[in-house]
Design a protein around this motif. Sequence first.
Motif, mmCIF file in Angstrom:
data_model
loop_
_atom_site.group_PDB
_atom_site.id
_atom_site.type_symbol
_atom_site.label_atom_id
_atom_site.label_comp_id
_atom_site.label_asym_id
_atom_site.label_seq_id
_atom_site.Cartn_x
_atom_site.Cartn_y
_atom_site.Cartn_z
ATOM 1 N N SER A 63 39.046 -15.298 -7.158
ATOM 2 C CA SER A 63 38.792 -14.121 -7.772
ATOM 3 C C SER A 63 37.459 -14.662 -8.818
ATOM 4 N N PRO A 64 37.703 -15.609 -9.672
ATOM 5 C CA PRO A 64 36.577 -16.136 -10.452
ATOM 6 C C PRO A 64 35.338 -16.440 -9.642
ATOM 7 N N LEU A 65 35.416 -17.252 -8.496
ATOM 8 C CA LEU A 65 34.343 -17.540 -7.833
ATOM 9 C C LEU A 65 33.549 -16.297 -7.040
ATOM 10 N N LEU A 66 34.541 -15.129 -6.707
ATOM 11 C CA LEU A 66 34.021 -14.059 -6.210
ATOM 12 C C LEU A 66 33.034 -13.317 -7.216
ATOM 13 N N VAL A 67 33.619 -13.196 -8.558
ATOM 14 C CA VAL A 67 33.114 -12.546 -9.519
ATOM 15 C C VAL A 67 31.556 -13.207 -9.793
ATOM 16 N N LEU A 68 31.883 -14.522 -9.840
ATOM 17 C CA LEU A 68 30.297 -15.348 -10.026
ATOM 18 C C LEU A 68 29.231 -14.977 -9.170
ATOM 19 N N SER A 69 29.718 -15.008 -7.870
ATOM 20 C CA SER A 69 28.831 -14.882 -6.739
ATOM 21 C C SER A 69 28.176 -13.313 -6.685
ATOM 22 N N CYS A 70 28.854 -12.206 -7.178
ATOM 23 C CA CYS A 70 28.497 -10.897 -7.212
ATOM 24 C C CYS A 70 27.479 -10.946 -8.580
ATOM 25 N N TRP A 71 28.046 -11.665 -9.546
ATOM 26 C CA TRP A 71 27.185 -11.800 -10.633
ATOM 27 C C TRP A 71 25.807 -12.412 -10.723
ATOM 28 N N LEU A 72 25.581 -13.231 -9.717
ATOM 29 C CA LEU A 72 24.286 -14.044 -9.626
ATOM 30 C C LEU A 72 23.118 -13.181 -8.976
ATOM 31 N N LEU A 73 23.771 -12.375 -7.895
ATOM 32 C CA LEU A 73 22.678 -11.878 -7.016
ATOM 33 C C LEU A 73 21.760 -11.023 -7.703
ATOM 34 N N PRO A 74 21.804 -10.079 -8.650
ATOM 35 C CA PRO A 74 21.072 -9.503 -9.526
ATOM 36 C C PRO A 74 20.031 -10.635 -10.512
ATOM 37 N N LEU A 75 20.847 -11.451 -10.721
ATOM 38 C CA LEU A 75 20.208 -12.710 -11.614
ATOM 39 C C LEU A 75 18.948 -13.433 -10.690
ATOM 40 N N MET A 76 19.356 -13.695 -9.493
ATOM 41 C CA MET A 76 18.283 -14.324 -8.607
ATOM 42 C C MET A 76 17.050 -13.382 -8.283
ATOM 43 N N MET A 77 17.411 -12.136 -8.163
ATOM 44 C CA MET A 77 16.496 -11.156 -8.078
ATOM 45 C C MET A 77 15.552 -11.206 -9.279
ATOM 46 N N MET A 78 16.044 -11.284 -10.180
ATOM 47 C CA MET A 78 15.439 -11.017 -11.791
ATOM 48 C C MET A 78 14.488 -12.287 -11.805
ATOM 49 N N ALA A 79 14.846 -13.767 -11.260
ATOM 50 C CA ALA A 79 14.220 -14.902 -11.491
ATOM 51 C C ALA A 79 13.102 -14.895 -10.551
ATOM 52 N N SER A 80 13.305 -14.310 -9.346
ATOM 53 C CA SER A 80 12.319 -14.600 -8.304
ATOM 54 C C SER A 80 11.005 -13.467 -8.524
ATOM 55 N N GLN A 81 10.984 -12.627 -9.451
ATOM 56 C CA GLN A 81 10.107 -11.455 -9.506
ATOM 57 C C GLN A 81 8.722 -11.908 -9.738
ATOM 58 N N ASN A 82 8.647 -12.781 -10.662
ATOM 59 C CA ASN A 82 7.328 -13.561 -11.116
ATOM 60 C C ASN A 82 6.655 -14.539 -9.757
ATOM 61 N N HIS A 83 7.648 -15.225 -8.950
ATOM 62 C CA HIS A 83 7.430 -16.169 -8.116
ATOM 63 C C HIS A 83 6.620 -15.299 -6.993
ATOM 64 N N LEU A 84 7.153 -13.936 -6.693
ATOM 65 C CA LEU A 84 6.562 -13.225 -5.732
ATOM 66 C C LEU A 84 5.529 -12.327 -5.777
ATOM 67 N N GLN A 85 5.118 -12.257 -7.125
ATOM 68 C CA GLN A 85 4.156 -11.531 -7.744
ATOM 69 C C GLN A 85 3.023 -11.207 -6.731
ATOM 70 N N HIS A 86 2.326 -12.212 -6.115
ATOM 71 C CA HIS A 86 1.061 -12.141 -5.448
ATOM 72 C C HIS A 86 1.362 -11.923 -3.794
ATOM 73 N N GLU A 87 2.510 -11.846 -3.452
ATOM 74 C CA GLU A 87 2.950 -11.863 -2.041
ATOM 75 C C GLU A 87 2.686 -10.375 -1.531
ATOM 76 N N PRO A 88 2.555 -10.293 -0.127
ATOM 77 C CA PRO A 88 2.340 -8.999 0.566
ATOM 78 C C PRO A 88 3.615 -8.346 0.611
ATOM 79 N N LEU A 89 3.713 -6.978 0.475
ATOM 80 C CA LEU A 89 4.833 -6.231 0.189
ATOM 81 C C LEU A 89 5.942 -6.597 1.498
ATOM 82 N N PRO A 90 5.511 -6.824 2.759
ATOM 83 C CA PRO A 90 6.597 -7.043 3.749
ATOM 84 C C PRO A 90 7.382 -8.214 3.324
#
Length: 458
Positions: A63-90
């Motif tokens: 259960s702790p590991l499951l909650v950790l994996s669900c918790w990190l998905l939005p964080l990974m998306m937030m962290a990647s936003q700047n990295h992908l700024q100039h990429e094409p939409l597809p």
Amino acid sequence: MLKIIIPTIMLLPLALLSRPKLMWTNTTAHSLLIATLSLQWLAPTYLPHKNLTQWAGIDQLSSPLLVLSCWLLPLMMMASQNHLQHEPLPRKRIFISTLIAVQPFIILAFSTTDLMLFYISFEATLIPTLILITRWGNQPERLSAGIYLLFYTLISSLPLLITILSLHTQTGTLHLPMLNLTHPTLTNSWTDLLSGLALLTAFMVKAPLYGLHLWLPKAHVEAPIAGSMLLAALLLKLGGYGIMRVTMLMTPTSELLCYPFITLALWGALMTSSICLRQTDLKSLIAYSSVSHMGLVIAASIIQTHWSFTGAMILMIPHGLTSSMLFCLANTNYERTHSRILILARGLQPILPLMGTWWLLASLTNMALPPTTNLMAEITIMTALFNWSPPTIILTGTASFLTASYTLFMLLMTQRGTTPPHITSTQNSSTREHLLMTLHITPLLLLILKPELISGMP
């Protein structure tokens, strides 16, 4: 179980069909909602399994590991936003879809009660990770890093598959609760030794054990920020979780098996901490620190006492959050200075004072300052290892001293000293970055108040 897995899978059409302006907002908000929903799994229970079905069940280990994996998905998306700024939409859509695709497999791997399904989902996480590293990595060496990761994992997991199949022919089932009841007791014959070794090796490579860790620094250094977070926070934990699950089936573990592994794990904690002290690459330093921490987890998992399992479980969760946070901080430095070399990106505290605070907090949790859960875990593991064999205190004590040394070295090198002359102007830190760090550090601080949620014991 399905009320988390189905919304996670539905994130895929959401990422592919959202309007360009709302794509990041939709996926991040939806995955945060799933993460909040998953917190219900942390509710303690005195039954061995919650929500037990034919193929999945959640117990105190998963259960702790499951909650950790669900918790990190939005964080990974937030962290990647700047990295992908100039990429094409597809490409942005494919990137988000790849991140989402890993999630159901990780959830399945942590919650399944069937060894075969566990093996399939354990292996399936490799493919999206490989795509992330080879497609969105920064350097030209990313292909060799991907090949290292692929071959290390595949070569080590083939014996695991063969052993699972032979276990099925012996016992007639691969259902974990049933296997716990039947207990295929291992004798000291060569076949049993080899099958025990085959069961453990795949997880030792994933964890990674010192000596089998060569793929990890390469993969971390070449991966994009989301790939590094995924590797450090979740895929390494798959290794630790697998060792715990498998050692439970293998009672008693043969001395010929457990001594070399424990020796390598503790010696590795010492060696990788020493390697960290002379690293010039920031990401590489954080990657090696993961090997050092997971060495303690492996040593604790193999001696199979209640104390050691509790310690290993408590260490895995804060380590996932801390190392993920350190990678995010390293990434914010890299985005501003375009260099991961410590000498070229130092003295950043006067320029980004609030980031300096996050660096300090992350470093303090990494070096297990009281009263953090990292300290509780390390003390529990050290006590368990000391009770098992008193001389281990020398290795674990030296390793924790070195951990404090390299963490302070990293903090002082990045934050203090004179700013290099080539850094003339840097963009300010954004609200997104501060929110990202807050979402990493808040669970770490809250767990200090109630560490039994992640102790792995009912």
